[in-house]
Scaffold this motif. Sequence first.
Motif, PDB file in Angstrom:
ATOM      1  N   GLY A 172       0.787  -1.229   0.000  1.00  0.00           N
ATOM      2  CA  GLY A 172       0.000   0.000   0.000  1.00  0.00           C
ATOM      3  C   GLY A 172       0.817   1.276   0.000  1.00  0.00           C
ATOM      4  O   GLY A 172       0.373   2.287   0.545  1.00  0.00           O
ATOM      5  N   GLY A 173       2.027   1.248  -0.562  1.00  0.00           N
ATOM      6  CA  GLY A 173       2.849   2.455  -0.595  1.00  0.00           C
ATOM      7  C   GLY A 173       3.233   2.889   0.812  1.00  0.00           C
ATOM      8  O   GLY A 173       3.901   2.161   1.550  1.00  0.00           O
ATOM      9  N   THR A 174       2.793   4.066   1.209  1.00  0.00           N
ATOM     10  CA  THR A 174       3.135   4.575   2.536  1.00  0.00           C
ATOM     11  C   THR A 174       2.382   3.865   3.658  1.00  0.00           C
ATOM     12  O   THR A 174       2.737   4.018   4.827  1.00  0.00           O
ATOM     13  CB  THR A 174       2.843   6.086   2.624  1.00  0.00           C
ATOM     14  N   LYS A 206       3.369   3.664   7.686  1.00  0.00           N
ATOM     15  CA  LYS A 206       2.514   4.259   8.720  1.00  0.00           C
ATOM     16  C   LYS A 206       1.910   3.215   9.653  1.00  0.00           C
ATOM     17  O   LYS A 206       1.725   3.459  10.839  1.00  0.00           O
ATOM     18  CB  LYS A 206       1.386   5.059   8.064  1.00  0.00           C
ATOM     19  N   TYR A 207       1.582   2.058   9.082  1.00  0.00           N
ATOM     20  CA  TYR A 207       0.909   1.011   9.852  1.00  0.00           C
ATOM     21  C   TYR A 207       1.674  -0.304   9.696  1.00  0.00           C
ATOM     22  O   TYR A 207       1.138  -1.293   9.203  1.00  0.00           O
ATOM     23  CB  TYR A 207      -0.536   0.859   9.386  1.00  0.00           C
ATOM     24  N   SER A 208       2.908  -0.284  10.130  1.00  0.00           N
ATOM     25  CA  SER A 208       3.799  -1.416   9.870  1.00  0.00           C
ATOM     26  C   SER A 208       3.316  -2.720  10.504  1.00  0.00           C
ATOM     27  O   SER A 208       3.473  -3.802   9.911  1.00  0.00           O
ATOM     28  CB  SER A 208       5.214  -1.090  10.363  1.00  0.00           C
ATOM     29  N   ASP A 209       2.733  -2.666  11.693  1.00  0.00           N
ATOM     30  CA  ASP A 209       2.263  -3.893  12.349  1.00  0.00           C
ATOM     31  C   ASP A 209       1.130  -4.540  11.559  1.00  0.00           C
ATOM     32  O   ASP A 209       1.102  -5.766  11.368  1.00  0.00           O
ATOM     33  CB  ASP A 209       1.798  -3.590  13.778  1.00  0.00           C
ATOM     34  N   ILE A 210       0.206  -3.709  11.102  1.00  0.00           N
ATOM     35  CA  ILE A 210      -0.917  -4.228  10.309  1.00  0.00           C
ATOM     36  C   ILE A 210      -0.390  -4.768   8.984  1.00  0.00           C
ATOM     37  O   ILE A 210      -0.774  -5.856   8.540  1.00  0.00           O
ATOM     38  CB  ILE A 210      -1.967  -3.136  10.070  1.00  0.00           C
ATOM     39  N   SER A 211       0.491  -4.009   8.349  1.00  0.00           N
ATOM     40  CA  SER A 211       1.067  -4.425   7.075  1.00  0.00           C
ATOM     41  C   SER A 211       1.771  -5.773   7.207  1.00  0.00           C
ATOM     42  O   SER A 211       1.619  -6.655   6.361  1.00  0.00           O
ATOM     43  CB  SER A 211       2.054  -3.363   6.575  1.00  0.00           C
ATOM     44  N   ILE A 216      -0.685  -8.622   7.396  1.00  0.00           N
ATOM     45  CA  ILE A 216      -1.308  -8.902   6.108  1.00  0.00           C
ATOM     46  C   ILE A 216      -0.351  -9.673   5.204  1.00  0.00           C
ATOM     47  O   ILE A 216      -0.725 -10.680   4.587  1.00  0.00           O
ATOM     48  CB  ILE A 216      -1.753  -7.587   5.428  1.00  0.00           C
ATOM     49  N   VAL A 217       0.890  -9.204   5.096  1.00  0.00           N
ATOM     50  CA  VAL A 217       1.841  -9.876   4.214  1.00  0.00           C
ATOM     51  C   VAL A 217       2.231 -11.242   4.766  1.00  0.00           C
ATOM     52  O   VAL A 217       2.577 -12.152   4.009  1.00  0.00           O
ATOM     53  CB  VAL A 217       3.087  -9.000   3.960  1.00  0.00           C
ATOM     54  N   GLY A 218       2.148 -11.397   6.079  1.00  0.00           N
ATOM     55  CA  GLY A 218       2.419 -12.705   6.658  1.00  0.00           C
ATOM     56  C   GLY A 218       1.410 -13.741   6.194  1.00  0.00           C
ATOM     57  O   GLY A 218       1.767 -14.874   5.856  1.00  0.00           O
ATOM     58  N   GLU A 219       0.136 -13.353   6.186  1.00  0.00           N
ATOM     59  CA  GLU A 219      -0.903 -14.265   5.697  1.00  0.00           C
ATOM     60  C   GLU A 219      -0.717 -14.544   4.210  1.00  0.00           C
ATOM     61  O   GLU A 219      -0.856 -15.685   3.755  1.00  0.00           O
ATOM     62  CB  GLU A 219      -2.281 -13.655   5.943  1.00  0.00           C
ATOM     63  N   LYS A 220      -0.362 -13.506   3.469  1.00  0.00           N
ATOM     64  CA  LYS A 220      -0.137 -13.674   2.032  1.00  0.00           C
ATOM     65  C   LYS A 220       1.024 -14.636   1.777  1.00  0.00           C
ATOM     66  O   LYS A 220       0.930 -15.538   0.931  1.00  0.00           O
ATOM     67  CB  LYS A 220       0.140 -12.317   1.392  1.00  0.00           C
ATOM     68  N   ALA A 221       2.113 -14.448   2.496  1.00  0.00           N
ATOM     69  CA  ALA A 221       3.279 -15.307   2.319  1.00  0.00           C
ATOM     70  C   ALA A 221       2.941 -16.762   2.635  1.00  0.00           C
ATOM     71  O   ALA A 221       3.387 -17.689   1.937  1.00  0.00           O
ATOM     72  CB  ALA A 221       4.425 -14.830   3.203  1.00  0.00           C
TER      73      ALA A 221
END
Length: 258
Positions: free
Chosen positions: A185-187, A191-196, A199-204
């Motif tokens: 999501g770009g920035t 800004k929301y590194s924990d949420i990001s 999300i990417v953990g589930e994707k991976a």
Amino acid sequence: MPERGNAQLSPRVGLFVTCLVDSVRPNVGFAAVELLKAAGCAVEIPLAQTCCGQPAFNSGADAATRPIARSVIETFEPYDYLVAPSGSCAGMIKAHYPELFADDPAWLTRARALAAKTYELLGFLVDVRGFRPQNVVCKASATYHDSCSGLRELGVKAQPRALLSAVEGLELRPLEGEETCCGFGGTFCVKYSDISNAIVGEKAGNVVATGADMLLGGDLGCLLNMAGKLSREGARTRVFHTAEILAGRAQKAIGEEA
């Protein structure tokens, strides 16, 4: 004589390289040039191009974004098409430049004109040029992530899969949540590194579950985000932009890992 831009002639394409491709993965830019030439286009890379302004725009800094957008518009106006190997950058120019100049009639007209001839690379190859790769071999399995901007703003979904179906030896495996955001999501990822990261953990995890050799996509920001997570988790999944596969530029790396 038909006008330039007709499918029977060689349209003049200005390649919008994108910041990430230029600074992190130039191979994607070279692959894009090769594919556009193979599709019968005359390709130019205007040196005056800059960032599309998306980071500033997504942060609400419209006043800072407008000068960037004006520069891009002026730079790419002479071309028949602006093509970018990124759904997010192409989406910024196509969908959001007109928003930026809604109260400026002169620049709004120019923004709309550029938006009308702006395309994401894979969508352009299929929808405008009717291109199908020839004699490309990649004996590996892959799964595919649909990036948010390309999918939702530009309708890029079937096109990359149509192109990849022409690659000899490539097995494309379904990915659970293939249309779900990767957390970049770009920035947003800053800004929301924990949420990001969640999300990417589930994707991976979904990517690894496919057992595929490779993860493919059409937006380098998403691919770098997922590649980083996969690497930190110890996965051996290689990550490539679809253009690299279609241009035969990923096969050597895959062979070295085999």
